[in-house]
Design an enzyme around this catalytic site. Structure first.
Site, PDB file in Angstrom:
ATOM      1  NE  ARG A  45     -22.079 -42.705  12.947  1.00  0.00           N
ATOM      2  CZ  ARG A  45     -23.500 -42.942  14.261  1.00  0.00           C
ATOM      3  NH1 ARG A  45     -23.743 -43.908  15.167  1.00  0.00           N
ATOM      4  NH2 ARG A  45     -24.316 -42.002  14.425  1.00  0.00           N
ATOM      5  CD  GLN A  62     -13.926 -56.111  22.899  1.00  0.00           C
ATOM      6  OE1 GLN A  62     -13.503 -55.255  23.489  1.00  0.00           O
ATOM      7  NE2 GLN A  62     -14.242 -57.261  22.326  1.00  0.00           N
ATOM      8  N   GLY A  92     -17.824 -58.364  19.830  1.00  0.00           N
ATOM      9  CA  GLY A  92     -19.038 -57.716  20.427  1.00  0.00           C
ATOM     10  C   GLY A  92     -18.698 -57.258  21.841  1.00  0.00           C
ATOM     11  N   GLY A 142     -32.776 -51.423  21.399  1.00  0.00           N
ATOM     12  CA  GLY A 142     -32.902 -52.648  22.164  1.00  0.00           C
ATOM     13  C   GLY A 142     -33.368 -53.138  23.114  1.00  0.00           C
ATOM     14  CE  LYS A 194       9.330 -19.216  32.137  1.00  0.00           C
ATOM     15  NZ  LYS A 194      10.892 -19.499  32.649  1.00  0.00           N
ATOM     16  CG  ASN A 205      13.564 -14.986  31.358  1.00  0.00           C
ATOM     17  OD1 ASN A 205      13.427 -13.837  30.345  1.00  0.00           O
ATOM     18  ND2 ASN A 205      12.351 -15.800  31.565  1.00  0.00           N
ATOM     19  CE1 TYR A 206      17.372 -20.065  26.607  1.00  0.00           C
ATOM     20  CE2 TYR A 206      16.767 -18.118  25.120  1.00  0.00           C
ATOM     21  CZ  TYR A 206      17.190 -19.626  26.165  1.00  0.00           C
ATOM     22  OH  TYR A 206      17.377 -20.504  25.103  1.00  0.00           O
TER      23      TYR A 206
END
Length: 456
Positions: free
Chosen positions: A15, A73, A78, A140, A350, A385-386
């Site tokens: 569901r 399982q 059940g 139940g 950063k 920086n790159y």
């Protein structure tokens, strides 16, 4: 006395209509299964077994740092069958096992302790955690005899008219003596309409053997399970209210609790004020007397005392005391902001260290840098920086003044007490006490507009 826990987490949860197992859906930023595991730890239960099935590898990955044991399982036949699949975990153990479900994250550690204590003190062989509600719907029912002793659990579809009037319901959570549980599992069968093995049948088996079975009730809200996205949202709202209420009781002002999202591992000091729209996640620690104005996201970060934050994002970083951040700042992981600093609007930091008293007021990017104390960054500064292949480091000393629209091309060093002229592109070291100018000389061409016929 030895205590262990088993958490049933093998179901898919159809569901939910999801590609991942139900127990991995998050409530207040944490997977439901991890909420339950952490609750077991708080209840002083060290050995925890998780019964996995659907998406088992995904569940293992999400819980890998929780130090749990797994049982598989493969076919979901059940709740009794799930426990059967974990028999190896229980073999050769003496003591009690608490059994809970991985899709019921609201259960409290105090309730787990209460369940086990009640079970042991009354020498029960099995104890059921129940709830008493006005409208028991299709849960139940707990059937008791005239002495108030538990006789059996009856599933709703099997209830008589009288049994439907019972308002004590089964939560699906239990405590068993391990030896009695193991022997009862041998007697379980699947002679029912679903063709499944029910853990509830263990109660009847024990009663038929003349064993004592108990039941203790708790708040129904704690036992709520999640089977749909609607129920997930309901549980989220309950837990969020529980978390926010706890912080408020500890001296935090939350202006609008229903619009404030705080993870359950977050720590917040007293006299901090939190406005609506804030999202605080992970293992974030926020100090005392902070002000979080609306609409910030803070994750896995340390915010020291007297910090003001406005409409900003702070991830995996640290902000020193008496610092202001925002609006619209972005502090990316592995950044350390010093004391009495200023990180202003549209600033991105950063993987950098910013010293005490440094001001980065607006429209600036600082990446992979070490910045000293007492510096000032003019508007539009960029740490470049790159280079397209590799990232490099920039080092800026104390009391540096970086003029507006400066490019600092890494790797580069700017020493203490330096000035950089506005509009400069800096590619070489700037020595202490120097003024660096890295821009083309201005040239004025007189009469150029008229010569080109551009006058308006």
């Amino acid at each position: 006395m030895y205590k262990c826990a088993m958490i049933l987490a093998a179901g898919k949860g159809k569901r939910m209509k999801s590609s991942m197992p139900k127990v991995l859906h998050k409530v207040c930023g944490k997977e439901m299964i991890n909420h339950v595991i952490d609750t077991m730890r708080k209840a002083e239960i060290d050995d925890v077994n998780v019964v996995i099935g659907t998406g088992s590898e995904m569940v293992k990955e999400a819980t890998q740092n929780r130090n749990v044991i797994y049982s598989l399982q493969e076919n979901q036949l059940g709740t009794g069958h799930a426990v059967m699949c974990a028999k190896e975990f229980l073999q050769n153990k003496e003591g009690v096992v608490a059994i809970f479900t991985g899709d019921a994250p609201l259960i409290k550690s105090e309730t787990v302790k209460k369940l086990i204590k009640y079970h042991v003190e009354n020498d029960f062989k099995a104890t059921i955690l129940t709830s008493i509600i006005d409208d028991p719907a299709e849960y139940g029912r707990i059937v008791r005899n005239e002495k108030g002793e538990v006789e059996k659990i009856v599933e709703f579809k099997d209830c008589s008219e009288n049994e439907k009037n019972i308002n004590e319901i089964n939560s699906g959570m239990y405590c068993f003596n391990i030896s009695n549980l193991l022997s009862s599992l041998e007697k379980l069968n699947n002679n029912n309409a679903q063709g499944e093995y029910y853990l509830t049948d263990v109660i009847s088996i024990l009663k038929n053997q003349g064993e004592k079975v108990g039941a203790i009730d708790t708040d129904f809200e704690e036992t709520l399970g999640v089977n749909s996205r609607v129920q997930l949202a309901e549980v989220e709202a309950i837990m969020r209210n529980r978390i926010n209420r706890c912080h408020m009781e500890n001296g935090v002002t939350i202006i609008s609790p229903e619009n404030t999202y705080i993870g359950d591992e977050v720590e917040i000091g007293k006299d901090t004020i939190i406005y609506p729209g804030n999202v605080i996640e992970g293992k974030t620690i926020i100090g005392e007397s902070c002000v979080l104005y609306p609409n910030s996201r803070i994750k896995d970060s340390i915010i020291e005392n007297n910090v003001t934050i406005q409409s900003s994002v702070i991830l995996d970083s640290k902000v020193g005391e008496n610092t202001t951040v925002g609006p619209f700042a972005y502090i990316r992981p592995e950044s350390i902001i010093g004391k009495k600093a200023r990180i202003g609007d549209f600033v991105e930091i950063k993987k950098s260290t910013i010293g005490d008293g440094t001001k980065v007021s607006h429209l600036t990017y600082i990446g992979d840098a070490e910045v000293g104390s007492g510096c000032n960054f003019g508007c539009g500064t960029v740490v470049v920086n790159y280079d397209g292949k590799k990232k490099y480091k920039t080092i800026i000393g104390n009391n540096a003044f970086i003029g507006c629209n400066t490019n600092l091309v890494s790797p580069v060093e700017v020493e203490d007490n330096t000035y950089i002229a506005a509009g400069s592109t800096i590619t070489q070291k700037v020595p202490e006490g120097a003024l660096a100018i890295g821009r083309a000389k201005q040239v004025n061409k007189e009469g150029w507009v008229d010569k080109k016929g551009l006058r308006k």
